[in-house]
Design a protein around this motif. Structure first.
Motif, PDB file in Angstrom:
ATOM      1  N   ALA A 115       0.813  -1.143   0.089  1.00 41.71           N
ATOM      2  CA  ALA A 115       0.035  -0.144   0.112  1.00 41.71           C
ATOM      3  C   ALA A 115       0.723   1.204   0.118  1.00 41.71           C
ATOM      4  CB  ALA A 115      -0.884   0.131   1.118  1.00 41.71           C
ATOM      5  N   LEU A 116       1.989   0.970   0.735  1.00 43.55           N
ATOM      6  CA  LEU A 116       2.784   2.299   0.834  1.00 43.55           C
ATOM      7  C   LEU A 116       3.578   2.690  -0.510  1.00 43.55           C
ATOM      8  CD1 LEU A 116       4.684   1.676   4.154  1.00 43.55           C
ATOM      9  CD2 LEU A 116       2.945   3.390   3.899  1.00 43.55           C
ATOM     10  N   ARG A 117       3.812   1.830  -1.132  1.00 46.25           N
ATOM     11  CA  ARG A 117       4.362   1.755  -2.486  1.00 46.25           C
ATOM     12  C   ARG A 117       3.666   2.371  -3.479  1.00 46.25           C
ATOM     13  NH1 ARG A 117       7.329  -3.039  -0.834  1.00 46.25           N
ATOM     14  NH2 ARG A 117       5.625  -4.201  -1.908  1.00 46.25           N
ATOM     15  N   ALA A 118       2.269   1.803  -3.493  1.00 47.85           N
ATOM     16  CA  ALA A 118       1.277   2.266  -4.268  1.00 47.85           C
ATOM     17  C   ALA A 118       1.026   3.834  -4.165  1.00 47.85           C
ATOM     18  CB  ALA A 118       0.105   1.550  -4.040  1.00 47.85           C
ATOM     19  N   LEU A 119       1.288   4.162  -3.004  1.00 49.10           N
ATOM     20  CA  LEU A 119       0.908   5.777  -2.610  1.00 49.10           C
ATOM     21  C   LEU A 119       2.215   6.533  -2.765  1.00 49.10           C
ATOM     22  CD1 LEU A 119      -1.771   5.206   0.135  1.00 49.10           C
ATOM     23  CD2 LEU A 119      -2.046   5.945  -2.059  1.00 49.10           C
ATOM     24  N   ASP A 120       3.110   6.050  -3.345  1.00 47.11           N
ATOM     25  CA  ASP A 120       4.699   6.561  -3.368  1.00 47.11           C
ATOM     26  C   ASP A 120       5.233   7.023  -2.249  1.00 47.11           C
ATOM     27  OD1 ASP A 120       4.462   6.323  -6.281  1.00 47.11           O
ATOM     28  OD2 ASP A 120       3.221   8.214  -6.413  1.00 47.11           O
ATOM     29  N   LEU A 121       5.214   6.119  -1.193  1.00 47.99           N
ATOM     30  CA  LEU A 121       5.690   6.585   0.073  1.00 47.99           C
ATOM     31  C   LEU A 121       6.914   5.647   0.107  1.00 47.99           C
ATOM     32  CD1 LEU A 121       2.428   6.623   1.998  1.00 47.99           C
ATOM     33  CD2 LEU A 121       3.830   8.542   1.471  1.00 47.99           C
ATOM     34  N   GLU A 122       8.034   6.173   0.578  1.00 50.07           N
ATOM     35  CA  GLU A 122       9.040   5.590   0.713  1.00 50.07           C
ATOM     36  C   GLU A 122       9.129   4.498   1.858  1.00 50.07           C
ATOM     37  OE1 GLU A 122      11.788   5.162  -1.254  1.00 50.07           O
ATOM     38  OE2 GLU A 122      11.003   6.673  -2.484  1.00 50.07           O
ATOM     39  N   CYS A 123       9.514   3.433   1.888  1.00 47.60           N
ATOM     40  CA  CYS A 123       9.496   2.355   2.860  1.00 47.60           C
ATOM     41  C   CYS A 123      11.028   1.724   3.158  1.00 47.60           C
ATOM     42  CB  CYS A 123       8.486   1.625   2.699  1.00 47.60           C
ATOM     43  SG  CYS A 123       7.947  -0.062   3.839  1.00 47.60           S
ATOM     44  N   SER A 124      11.878   2.246   3.546  1.00 43.49           N
ATOM     45  CA  SER A 124      13.213   1.790   3.644  1.00 43.49           C
ATOM     46  C   SER A 124      13.573   0.677   4.354  1.00 43.49           C
ATOM     47  CB  SER A 124      14.265   2.501   4.089  1.00 43.49           C
ATOM     48  OG  SER A 124      14.209   3.802   3.084  1.00 43.49           O
ATOM     49  N   ASN A 125      12.690   0.325   5.408  1.00 38.84           N
ATOM     50  CA  ASN A 125      12.816  -0.804   6.506  1.00 38.84           C
ATOM     51  C   ASN A 125      11.912  -1.934   5.745  1.00 38.84           C
ATOM     52  OD1 ASN A 125      10.010   0.015   7.235  1.00 38.84           O
ATOM     53  ND2 ASN A 125      10.752   0.756   9.194  1.00 38.84           N
ATOM     54  N   GLY A 126      11.120  -1.875   4.967  1.00 42.12           N
ATOM     55  CA  GLY A 126      10.287  -2.817   4.613  1.00 42.12           C
ATOM     56  C   GLY A 126       9.208  -3.076   5.168  1.00 42.12           C
ATOM     57  N   PHE A 127       8.531  -2.211   6.291  1.00 40.66           N
ATOM     58  CA  PHE A 127       7.555  -2.573   6.756  1.00 40.66           C
ATOM     59  C   PHE A 127       6.751  -0.914   7.037  1.00 40.66           C
ATOM     60  CE2 PHE A 127      10.336  -5.601   8.638  1.00 40.66           C
ATOM     61  CZ  PHE A 127       9.576  -6.755   8.293  1.00 40.66           C
ATOM     62  N   THR A 128       7.461   0.180   7.355  1.00 42.94           N
ATOM     63  CA  THR A 128       6.684   1.337   7.576  1.00 42.94           C
ATOM     64  C   THR A 128       7.103   2.460   6.918  1.00 42.94           C
ATOM     65  OG1 THR A 128       7.929   1.596   9.682  1.00 42.94           O
ATOM     66  CG2 THR A 128       6.087   0.531   9.954  1.00 42.94           C
TER      67      THR A 128
END
Length: 337
Positions: A115-128
């Motif tokens: 969901a984060l990727r779909a909203l173009d939100l970076e998620c470096s730790n793979g979770f949040t």
């Protein structure tokens, strides 16, 4: 239809949505015909209601209460639709990502990072999200709740709307006894082994630390997780089917269900919402034809072993083929005796 089998799973919120498992196990997909054989051989473990909109209808154990998994999230979706139309919330209302992620536990098979990727939100730790102060909209959360089966979005919406609004929408949709689960509440009980109020969890740092400390002890193996799912929410195929048939009354909800689909010629829209947890596969869908006909189907399957769980795409394809007139009677052929 321009959808691959993997796209079918992702489109209805099944792919990657399995609680506690990183991904659905790989398995050779036997195709929809073999799913018919499997359902015939396991009649006591599935419920279905199918209406092709042309007078053909099939029902099997429609009033038995079955595990629903994430197929229940259409209830939250119609609640959101009703609240927006009433002016109780604004679809463009900004939501701080950190407030959304308060409801997140990393036990959703990767749904939230998707969901984060779909909203173009970076998620470096793979979770949040890297930036908890980033903003999304309430409509974004409704979208990822359906498209990626994001549990945190479901709970944020439920607590933002309030259960009475969601219940009113369920009544208007013809499902007055629909479950309205707090997904986080159920997962907290599984992690802690006791009932915990979600608001207490959000407000108590010590309780949150206890949950974090116990996460490594939560089983990951398919057969160990299956029994834990028996205590999650249940409902009937008949109730969920009535909701899908009334979705024309909830245009914003219907738009979210149909978003991202590429319907074949003659079809105006295809709406899907499925669910999967170990031992359980569920699907609610509707096909809206350009001539005004609407076909709807709900299939709830329990006691699914790991091999058939990995073949979920064949079940989705079977139901869609039935509604798209590709399989003839399709599920209607699954006799009661």
């Amino acid at each position: 239809m321009h959808l691959t089998r993997r796209h079918l799973l992702s489109a209805c919120g099944v792919a990657g949505s399995a609680l506690l498992l990183p991904a659905m196990p790989a398995a050779a997909d036997p195709g929809p015909e073999n799913w018919l054989d499997h359902l015939r051989a396991n009649r006591e473990h599935f419920a279905a209601v199918v209406d092709d909109g042309k007078g053909r209808r099939f029902a099997h154990r429609p009033h038995e209460r079955h595990l629903l998994a994430s197929a229940v999230k259409v209830v939250h979706l119609v609640g959101y639709d009703l609240a927006v139309r009433r002016g109780q919330v604004d679809a463009r209302e900004p939501v701080r990502v950190g407030d959304w992620e308060q409801y997140y536990l990393p036990l959703d098979g990767g749904a939230h990072p998707q969901a984060l990727r779909a909203l173009d939100l970076e998620c470096s730790n793979g979770f949040t999200a890297d930036d908890p102060n980033a903003l999304v909209t309430l409509d974004d959360l409704a979208s990822v709740m359906i498209r990626y089966s994001d549990n945190a979005a479901t709970d944020y919406l439920l607590h933002r709307l309030g259960e009475p609004v969601v219940r009113t929408a369920a009544v208007r949709a013809g499902w007055p006894d629909a479950p309205i689960p707090s997904v986080l509440g159920h997962w907290l009980r599984i992690v802690l082994g006791r009932e915990v109020d979600v608001r207490e969890y959000l407000d108590d740092p010590r309780l949150r630390l206890e949950v974090i400390g116990r996460l490594p002890d939560v089983p990951r193996e398919y057969e160990r997780v299956r029994p834990l799912m028996h205590t999650t929410w249940r409902g009937t195929a008949a109730g969920l089917h009535r909701l899908h048939r009334t979705l024309d009354r909830f245009p914003r909800a219907l738009s979210h269900l149909e978003r991202g689909q590429v319907p074949p010629d003659g079809v105006a829209g295809i709406g899907l919402k499925g669910g999967s947890v170990p031992g359980v596969l569920t699907l609610g869908c509707r096909v809206r034809w350009q001539d005004g006909r609407v076909g709807t189907a709900v299939v709830l399957v329990e006691e699914v072993d790991e091999t058939w769980y990995g073949r979920a795409a064949g079940l989705v394809e079977l139901v869609l083929d039935t509604l798209l007139d590709r399989a003839g009677p399709g599920l209607f052929q699954v006799g009661l005796s």
